[in-house]
Design a protein around this motif. Structure first.
Motif, PDB file in Angstrom:
ATOM      1  N   PHE A 245       0.795  -1.227   0.000  1.00 38.88           N
ATOM      2  CA  PHE A 245       0.000   0.000   0.000  1.00 38.88           C
ATOM      3  C   PHE A 245       0.830   1.281   0.000  1.00 38.88           C
ATOM      4  N   LEU A 246       2.159   1.158   0.061  1.00 40.54           N
ATOM      5  CA  LEU A 246       3.048   2.308  -0.091  1.00 40.54           C
ATOM      6  C   LEU A 246       3.768   2.164  -1.415  1.00 40.54           C
ATOM      7  N   ASP A 247       4.482   3.188  -1.827  1.00 42.18           N
ATOM      8  CA  ASP A 247       5.248   3.134  -3.075  1.00 42.18           C
ATOM      9  C   ASP A 247       6.578   2.440  -2.804  1.00 42.18           C
ATOM     10  N   ALA A 248       6.627   1.143  -3.069  1.00 45.32           N
ATOM     11  CA  ALA A 248       7.814   0.340  -2.774  1.00 45.32           C
ATOM     12  C   ALA A 248       9.026   0.750  -3.604  1.00 45.32           C
ATOM     13  N   GLN A 249       8.804   1.503  -4.662  1.00 45.19           N
ATOM     14  CA  GLN A 249       9.933   2.003  -5.449  1.00 45.19           C
ATOM     15  C   GLN A 249      10.650   3.131  -4.709  1.00 45.19           C
TER      16      GLN A 249
ATOM     17  N   PHE B 213      10.292   3.637  -1.060  1.00 48.75           N
ATOM     18  CA  PHE B 213      10.458   3.425   0.371  1.00 48.75           C
ATOM     19  C   PHE B 213      10.844   1.991   0.723  1.00 48.75           C
ATOM     20  N   TYR B 214      11.618   1.856   1.786  1.00 46.16           N
ATOM     21  CA  TYR B 214      11.805   0.592   2.485  1.00 46.16           C
ATOM     22  C   TYR B 214      10.770   0.593   3.607  1.00 46.16           C
ATOM     23  N   VAL B 215      10.243  -0.549   3.948  1.00 43.54           N
ATOM     24  CA  VAL B 215       9.304  -0.659   5.060  1.00 43.54           C
ATOM     25  C   VAL B 215       9.963  -1.495   6.149  1.00 43.54           C
ATOM     26  N   ARG B 216       9.892  -1.000   7.371  1.00 45.72           N
ATOM     27  CA  ARG B 216      10.429  -1.726   8.513  1.00 45.72           C
ATOM     28  C   ARG B 216       9.413  -1.687   9.651  1.00 45.72           C
ATOM     29  N   GLY B 217       9.292  -2.791  10.358  1.00 46.69           N
ATOM     30  CA  GLY B 217       8.486  -2.811  11.573  1.00 46.69           C
ATOM     31  C   GLY B 217       9.267  -2.147  12.689  1.00 46.69           C
ATOM     32  N   ILE B 218       8.620  -1.259  13.452  1.00 48.67           N
ATOM     33  CA  ILE B 218       9.333  -0.609  14.550  1.00 48.67           C
ATOM     34  C   ILE B 218       8.752  -0.957  15.918  1.00 48.67           C
ATOM     35  N   GLU B 219       7.525  -1.463  15.955  1.00 51.19           N
ATOM     36  CA  GLU B 219       6.961  -1.913  17.225  1.00 51.19           C
ATOM     37  C   GLU B 219       5.823  -2.884  16.933  1.00 51.19           C
ATOM     38  N   ILE B 220       5.749  -3.916  17.772  1.00 52.03           N
ATOM     39  CA  ILE B 220       4.640  -4.860  17.661  1.00 52.03           C
ATOM     40  C   ILE B 220       4.204  -5.249  19.067  1.00 52.03           C
ATOM     41  N   ALA B 221       2.901  -5.354  19.245  1.00 52.00           N
ATOM     42  CA  ALA B 221       2.318  -5.803  20.509  1.00 52.00           C
ATOM     43  C   ALA B 221       1.301  -6.888  20.180  1.00 52.00           C
TER      44      ALA B 221
ATOM     45  N   GLY C  93       0.070   7.168   7.768  1.00 55.26           N
ATOM     46  CA  GLY C  93       0.761   8.449   7.724  1.00 55.26           C
ATOM     47  C   GLY C  93       1.852   8.437   6.664  1.00 55.26           C
ATOM     48  N   ARG C  94       2.450   9.592   6.460  1.00 53.16           N
ATOM     49  CA  ARG C  94       3.534   9.669   5.467  1.00 53.16           C
ATOM     50  C   ARG C  94       4.764   8.894   5.906  1.00 53.16           C
ATOM     51  N   THR C  95       4.998   8.847   7.223  1.00 55.33           N
ATOM     52  CA  THR C  95       6.185   8.174   7.731  1.00 55.33           C
ATOM     53  C   THR C  95       5.843   6.870   8.448  1.00 55.33           C
ATOM     54  N   THR C  96       4.828   6.896   9.310  1.00 52.68           N
ATOM     55  CA  THR C  96       4.473   5.685  10.053  1.00 52.68           C
ATOM     56  C   THR C  96       3.071   5.217   9.693  1.00 52.68           C
ATOM     57  N   GLN C  97       2.896   3.920   9.855  1.00 51.90           N
ATOM     58  CA  GLN C  97       1.612   3.287   9.604  1.00 51.90           C
ATOM     59  C   GLN C  97       1.295   2.393  10.793  1.00 51.90           C
ATOM     60  N   LEU C  98       0.024   2.321  11.148  1.00 56.68           N
ATOM     61  CA  LEU C  98      -0.420   1.468  12.247  1.00 56.68           C
ATOM     62  C   LEU C  98      -1.369   0.419  11.689  1.00 56.68           C
ATOM     63  N   TRP C  99      -1.055  -0.842  11.978  1.00 60.88           N
ATOM     64  CA  TRP C  99      -1.813  -1.976  11.468  1.00 60.88           C
ATOM     65  C   TRP C  99      -2.417  -2.776  12.618  1.00 60.88           C
TER      66      TRP C  99
ATOM     67  N   THR D 221       3.388  -1.259  14.212  1.00 55.87           N
ATOM     68  CA  THR D 221       3.733   0.046  13.666  1.00 55.87           C
ATOM     69  C   THR D 221       4.877  -0.154  12.689  1.00 55.87           C
ATOM     70  N   THR D 222       4.703   0.349  11.482  1.00 53.02           N
ATOM     71  CA  THR D 222       5.772   0.297  10.474  1.00 53.02           C
ATOM     72  C   THR D 222       6.214   1.708  10.144  1.00 53.02           C
ATOM     73  N   ILE D 223       7.415   1.778   9.615  1.00 53.95           N
ATOM     74  CA  ILE D 223       7.957   3.065   9.187  1.00 53.95           C
ATOM     75  C   ILE D 223       8.376   2.947   7.730  1.00 53.95           C
ATOM     76  N   ALA D 224       8.128   4.000   6.976  1.00 52.73           N
ATOM     77  CA  ALA D 224       8.536   4.068   5.575  1.00 52.73           C
ATOM     78  C   ALA D 224       9.816   4.907   5.523  1.00 52.73           C
ATOM     79  N   LEU D 225      10.909   4.270   5.123  1.00 47.18           N
ATOM     80  CA  LEU D 225      12.198   4.948   5.019  1.00 47.18           C
ATOM     81  C   LEU D 225      12.514   5.213   3.558  1.00 47.18           C
ATOM     82  N   PRO D 226      12.819   6.461   3.206  1.00 46.07           N
ATOM     83  CA  PRO D 226      13.087   6.764   1.800  1.00 46.07           C
ATOM     84  C   PRO D 226      14.316   6.032   1.285  1.00 46.07           C
ATOM     85  N   LYS D 227      14.202   5.507   0.079  1.00 49.62           N
ATOM     86  CA  LYS D 227      15.356   4.913  -0.589  1.00 49.62           C
ATOM     87  C   LYS D 227      16.189   6.057  -1.149  1.00 49.62           C
ATOM     88  N   THR D 228      17.472   5.944  -0.984  1.00 50.75           N
ATOM     89  CA  THR D 228      18.333   7.023  -1.514  1.00 50.75           C
ATOM     90  C   THR D 228      19.198   6.547  -2.650  1.00 50.75           C
TER      91      THR D 228
END
Length: 140
Positions: free
Chosen positions: A73-77, A79-87, A109-115, A133-140
């Motif tokens: 659901f994000l632009d994988a081209q 962003f990298y997606v990483r999990g930052i917290e899980i409960a 959100g633009r940076t974080t997503q809650l699932w 909670t995931t975070i979208a990190l820009p690919k450089t």
């Protein structure tokens, strides 16, 4: 199933080769506008010593489906997606069969997503509920 859904599920399943998801037998089986569903067999491979589904295996399933949903659901081209917290809350034990994890977005959100990921048995009874909670990190 339409061609678009089949393509997304094929990509999700193809990228699991040689990963923890393949080891655990996780397979992506359905996708919609705001959700992704995966299933995992409950066998001795994912049991704790007393023969019930290990909570860590449930959490691995939840993080796998939530992270894959973020990827879809994000632009994988871009962003990298990483999990930052899980409960996780485990509410029912299961010894055999399959469990199904459905990830639904609560906040995109633009940076974080809650699932929210609900894990159910074959009859639809709740086994675990997780928040990721995931975070979208820009690919450089």
């Amino acid at each position: 199933m339409n061609e678009y859904k089949e393509k997304i599920l094929k990509v999700c399943n193809d990228i699991t080769k040689g990963t923890l998801m393949e080891t655990l037998g996780i397979e992506y089986i359905d996708v919609g506008e705001n959700f992704l569903v995966a299933k995992m067999p409950v066998t001795p491979k994912v049991h704790q010593p007393d023969g019930v589904l290990h909570g860590g295996a449930s959490v691995a399933l939840a993080e796998s489906v939530g992270s894959a949903a973020s990827y879809i659901f994000l632009d994988a081209q871009k962003f990298y997606v990483r999990g930052i917290e899980i409960a996780a809350n485990h509410v029912k034990g299961i010894r055999e069969g399959e469990v199904f994890a459905k990830a639904m977005i609560l906040h995109k959100g633009r940076t974080t997503q809650l699932w929210e990921i609900k894990i159910t048995d074959a009859e639809g009874a709740l086994v675990s509920v997780c928040k990721l909670t995931t975070i979208a990190l820009p690919k450089t």
